[in-house]
Design a protein around this motif. Structure first.
Motif, PDB file in Angstrom:
ATOM      1  N   MET A  95       0.858  -1.188   0.000  1.00 37.87           N
ATOM      2  CA  MET A  95       0.000   0.000   0.000  1.00 37.87           C
ATOM      3  C   MET A  95       0.889   1.231   0.000  1.00 37.87           C
ATOM      4  O   MET A  95       1.998   1.207   0.522  1.00 37.87           O
ATOM      5  CB  MET A  95      -0.880   0.014   1.243  1.00 37.87           C
ATOM      6  N   GLU A  96       0.382   2.298  -0.608  1.00 41.72           N
ATOM      7  CA  GLU A  96       1.133   3.555  -0.579  1.00 41.72           C
ATOM      8  C   GLU A  96       0.549   4.468   0.501  1.00 41.72           C
ATOM      9  O   GLU A  96      -0.672   4.579   0.621  1.00 41.72           O
ATOM     10  CB  GLU A  96       1.085   4.266  -1.941  1.00 41.72           C
ATOM     11  N   SER A  97       1.413   5.076   1.297  1.00 42.90           N
ATOM     12  CA  SER A  97       0.933   6.048   2.284  1.00 42.90           C
ATOM     13  C   SER A  97       0.897   7.419   1.621  1.00 42.90           C
ATOM     14  O   SER A  97       1.830   7.814   0.921  1.00 42.90           O
ATOM     15  CB  SER A  97       1.848   6.064   3.504  1.00 42.90           C
ATOM     16  N   GLN A 108      -7.921  -0.736   7.056  1.00 39.97           N
ATOM     17  CA  GLN A 108      -7.825  -1.987   7.810  1.00 39.97           C
ATOM     18  C   GLN A 108      -9.101  -2.814   7.660  1.00 39.97           C
ATOM     19  O   GLN A 108      -9.053  -4.017   7.407  1.00 39.97           O
ATOM     20  CB  GLN A 108      -7.576  -1.658   9.277  1.00 39.97           C
ATOM     21  N   GLU A 109     -10.217  -2.138   7.797  1.00 41.56           N
ATOM     22  CA  GLU A 109     -11.518  -2.801   7.693  1.00 41.56           C
ATOM     23  C   GLU A 109     -11.719  -3.448   6.325  1.00 41.56           C
ATOM     24  O   GLU A 109     -12.162  -4.573   6.212  1.00 41.56           O
ATOM     25  CB  GLU A 109     -12.581  -1.726   7.876  1.00 41.56           C
ATOM     26  N   LYS A 110     -11.361  -2.708   5.275  1.00 42.71           N
ATOM     27  CA  LYS A 110     -11.648  -3.178   3.915  1.00 42.71           C
ATOM     28  C   LYS A 110     -10.593  -4.104   3.348  1.00 42.71           C
ATOM     29  O   LYS A 110     -10.901  -4.946   2.507  1.00 42.71           O
ATOM     30  CB  LYS A 110     -11.787  -1.976   2.972  1.00 42.71           C
ATOM     31  N   TRP A 111      -9.330  -3.929   3.766  1.00 44.71           N
ATOM     32  CA  TRP A 111      -8.242  -4.614   3.054  1.00 44.71           C
ATOM     33  C   TRP A 111      -7.416  -5.579   3.883  1.00 44.71           C
ATOM     34  O   TRP A 111      -6.568  -6.284   3.338  1.00 44.71           O
ATOM     35  CB  TRP A 111      -7.325  -3.575   2.400  1.00 44.71           C
ATOM     36  N   LEU A 112      -7.592  -5.603   5.195  1.00 43.37           N
ATOM     37  CA  LEU A 112      -6.734  -6.493   5.994  1.00 43.37           C
ATOM     38  C   LEU A 112      -7.534  -7.578   6.706  1.00 43.37           C
ATOM     39  O   LEU A 112      -8.710  -7.459   6.919  1.00 43.37           O
ATOM     40  CB  LEU A 112      -5.912  -5.679   6.997  1.00 43.37           C
ATOM     41  N   GLN A 166       1.313  -5.769  10.529  1.00 43.08           N
ATOM     42  CA  GLN A 166       1.991  -7.057  10.331  1.00 43.08           C
ATOM     43  C   GLN A 166       1.737  -7.969  11.525  1.00 43.08           C
ATOM     44  O   GLN A 166       1.538  -9.162  11.379  1.00 43.08           O
ATOM     45  CB  GLN A 166       3.506  -6.869  10.197  1.00 43.08           C
ATOM     46  N   LYS A 167       1.802  -7.378  12.725  1.00 41.07           N
ATOM     47  CA  LYS A 167       1.621  -8.164  13.946  1.00 41.07           C
ATOM     48  C   LYS A 167       0.192  -8.670  14.065  1.00 41.07           C
ATOM     49  O   LYS A 167      -0.049  -9.811  14.441  1.00 41.07           O
ATOM     50  CB  LYS A 167       1.960  -7.316  15.182  1.00 41.07           C
ATOM     51  N   THR A 168      -0.774  -7.813  13.742  1.00 38.09           N
ATOM     52  CA  THR A 168      -2.172  -8.189  13.988  1.00 38.09           C
ATOM     53  C   THR A 168      -2.776  -9.020  12.864  1.00 38.09           C
ATOM     54  O   THR A 168      -3.734  -9.746  13.092  1.00 38.09           O
ATOM     55  CB  THR A 168      -3.046  -6.941  14.222  1.00 38.09           C
ATOM     56  N   THR A 169      -2.232  -8.913  11.661  1.00 40.91           N
ATOM     57  CA  THR A 169      -2.872  -9.628  10.547  1.00 40.91           C
ATOM     58  C   THR A 169      -2.006 -10.731   9.953  1.00 40.91           C
ATOM     59  O   THR A 169      -2.509 -11.588   9.227  1.00 40.91           O
ATOM     60  CB  THR A 169      -3.216  -8.673   9.382  1.00 40.91           C
ATOM     61  N   ASN A 170      -0.707 -10.667  10.239  1.00 43.06           N
ATOM     62  CA  ASN A 170       0.205 -11.661   9.667  1.00 43.06           C
ATOM     63  C   ASN A 170       0.264 -11.651   8.146  1.00 43.06           C
ATOM     64  O   ASN A 170       0.575 -12.653   7.513  1.00 43.06           O
ATOM     65  CB  ASN A 170      -0.169 -13.064  10.144  1.00 43.06           C
ATOM     66  N   GLN A 171      -0.124 -10.517   7.545  1.00 35.91           N
ATOM     67  CA  GLN A 171      -0.041 -10.406   6.082  1.00 35.91           C
ATOM     68  C   GLN A 171       1.236  -9.651   5.721  1.00 35.91           C
ATOM     69  O   GLN A 171       1.419  -8.516   6.169  1.00 35.91           O
ATOM     70  CB  GLN A 171      -1.247  -9.639   5.542  1.00 35.91           C
ATOM     71  N   PRO A 172       2.107 -10.251   4.915  1.00 34.59           N
ATOM     72  CA  PRO A 172       3.378  -9.587   4.593  1.00 34.59           C
ATOM     73  C   PRO A 172       3.226  -8.520   3.513  1.00 34.59           C
ATOM     74  O   PRO A 172       3.751  -8.635   2.420  1.00 34.59           O
ATOM     75  CB  PRO A 172       4.247 -10.743   4.095  1.00 34.59           C
ATOM     76  N   HIS A 177      10.478  -5.480   9.378  1.00 34.53           N
ATOM     77  CA  HIS A 177      11.550  -5.923   8.492  1.00 34.53           C
ATOM     78  C   HIS A 177      11.741  -4.912   7.362  1.00 34.53           C
ATOM     79  O   HIS A 177      10.764  -4.515   6.721  1.00 34.53           O
ATOM     80  CB  HIS A 177      11.236  -7.304   7.935  1.00 34.53           C
ATOM     81  N   PRO A 178      12.984  -4.472   7.109  1.00 38.91           N
ATOM     82  CA  PRO A 178      13.216  -3.440   6.076  1.00 38.91           C
ATOM     83  C   PRO A 178      12.662  -3.814   4.703  1.00 38.91           C
ATOM     84  O   PRO A 178      12.337  -2.937   3.908  1.00 38.91           O
ATOM     85  CB  PRO A 178      14.744  -3.330   6.028  1.00 38.91           C
ATOM     86  N   SER A 179      12.556  -5.093   4.426  1.00 37.31           N
ATOM     87  CA  SER A 179      12.002  -5.498   3.125  1.00 37.31           C
ATOM     88  C   SER A 179      10.524  -5.120   2.999  1.00 37.31           C
ATOM     89  O   SER A 179       9.971  -5.129   1.902  1.00 37.31           O
ATOM     90  CB  SER A 179      12.178  -6.999   2.914  1.00 37.31           C
TER      91      SER A 179
END
Ligand code: C2E
Ligand code: CA
Ligand code: CA
Ligand code: CA
Length: 273
Positions: free
Chosen positions: A57-59, A269-273, A105-111, A142-144
């Protein structure tokens, strides 16, 4: 009515005066915008055209000011750059985006990665790397999972930026060239900077399927990217036809209203995670 002589021209039209006044107002209000917590980051998904899954995602910064209302970044970022305020603002953006992604990352485990816009002025700041390293350490993201979006203007400051970018790369950060195709500089920087991807400027993808010239430009950019082993992201993808065509010609990723507009963190978060 007195006829206007050769030297009798108006230096400032009323419109110019108005624009100048607004600029002064923006400059003034920007000074206190950070402490007043007037900034917010929105997030827009970046999609893999092969799998149709979100990969990042872009901020994108938003500024809501009591006096001026919502001021679009295209209007205030250049002023922040001129005044130097882009340094603290850009620092806030980096911190907020990295913290947010670490949390997700912590709450959804999606990289998924977060792609962050960085002004050249910010990159030139001698404390930039140190600050970034600190944020990465404290969030342990993680920097990646961090992409920095830079623009061709870095090539004008090659002396400083080549070294800086090399160090970012050593940290494991991913680098993307934003607004590709709009600059006037030669493409030789493609051999000098260790880039990972090119973002095709949105002006080419908008209306692309009705515009053969834009199609040709996009095809050429994809060919250049392949030559340099770079991934390609198209932004400003507003229609399904554009998606099909982009996938067909080998564009890797896409971003735009067709998938989603930029959204506040909670909504994203609601729509995409
Ligand atoms: P950009 O980096 O090229 O960002 C893409 C712009 O296209 C964003 O505008 C986004 O909202 C918009 N966009 C996304 N999808 C579509 C679409 O399908 N159609 C159309 N017409 N537009 C789309 P936004 O958010 O107004 O940002 C404008 C510019 O401001 C950005 O252009 C970037 O150069 C700058 N900017 C935004 N946030 C930051 C930031 O945190 N730091 C810095 N230094 N610059 C930022
Ligand atoms: Ca960008
Ligand atoms: Ca762009
Ligand atoms: Ca831009």
């Amino acid at each position: 009515v007195k006829a206007r002589g050769k030297n009798d021209f108006q230096l400032f039209t009323p419109q110019m005066q108005q624009e100048f006044h607004r600029k002064v107002m923006i400059e003034k209000q920007l000074q206190t915008a950070l402490v007043n917590e007037e900034f917010e980051l929105y997030y827009q998904p970046i999609m893999d055209l092969k799998t149709n899954e979100m990969i990042g995602m872009e901020s994108l910064i938003r500024w809501n000011n009591k006096t001026l209302g919502q001021v679009p970044p295209d209007e205030f970022i250049s002023i922040a750059e001129e005044t130097g305020l882009i340094i603290p603002i850009g620092h806030w953006v980096l911190n907020t985006a990295i913290e947010q992604n670490a949390h997700w990352q912590k709450t959804t485990n999606q990289p998924i990665y977060v792609s962050i816009n960085v002004s050249v002025r910010q990159l030139l700041d001698p404390t930039f790397l140190e600050k970034l390293k600190n944020t990465i350490e404290t969030t342990s993201l993680h920097p990646s999972q961090i992409v920095l979006e830079i623009t061709e203007s870095i090539a004008m400051y090659a002396e400083t930026t080549i070294e800086k970018i090399a160090e970012l790369k050593k940290l494991g950060i991913t680098l993307s060239m934003d607004d590709f195709g709009t600059g006037y500089s030669s493409l030789s920087y493609l051999t000098k900077y260790p880039l990972d991807s090119l973002k095709i400027d949105k002006s080419f993808a908008i209306n692309m399927h009705r515009n053969d010239e834009n199609k040709a430009i996009i095809q050429t950019i994809i060919a250049i990217a392949k030559e340099f082993n770079l991934k390609v992201i198209a932004e400003g993808v507003e229609e399904q036809e554009t998606c099909h065509f982009l996938a067909e010609i080998g564009c890797d990723y896409a971003q735009g209203y067709h998938f989603s507009p930029p959204l506040p963190a909670s909504e994203f978060q609601e729509k995409w995670l």
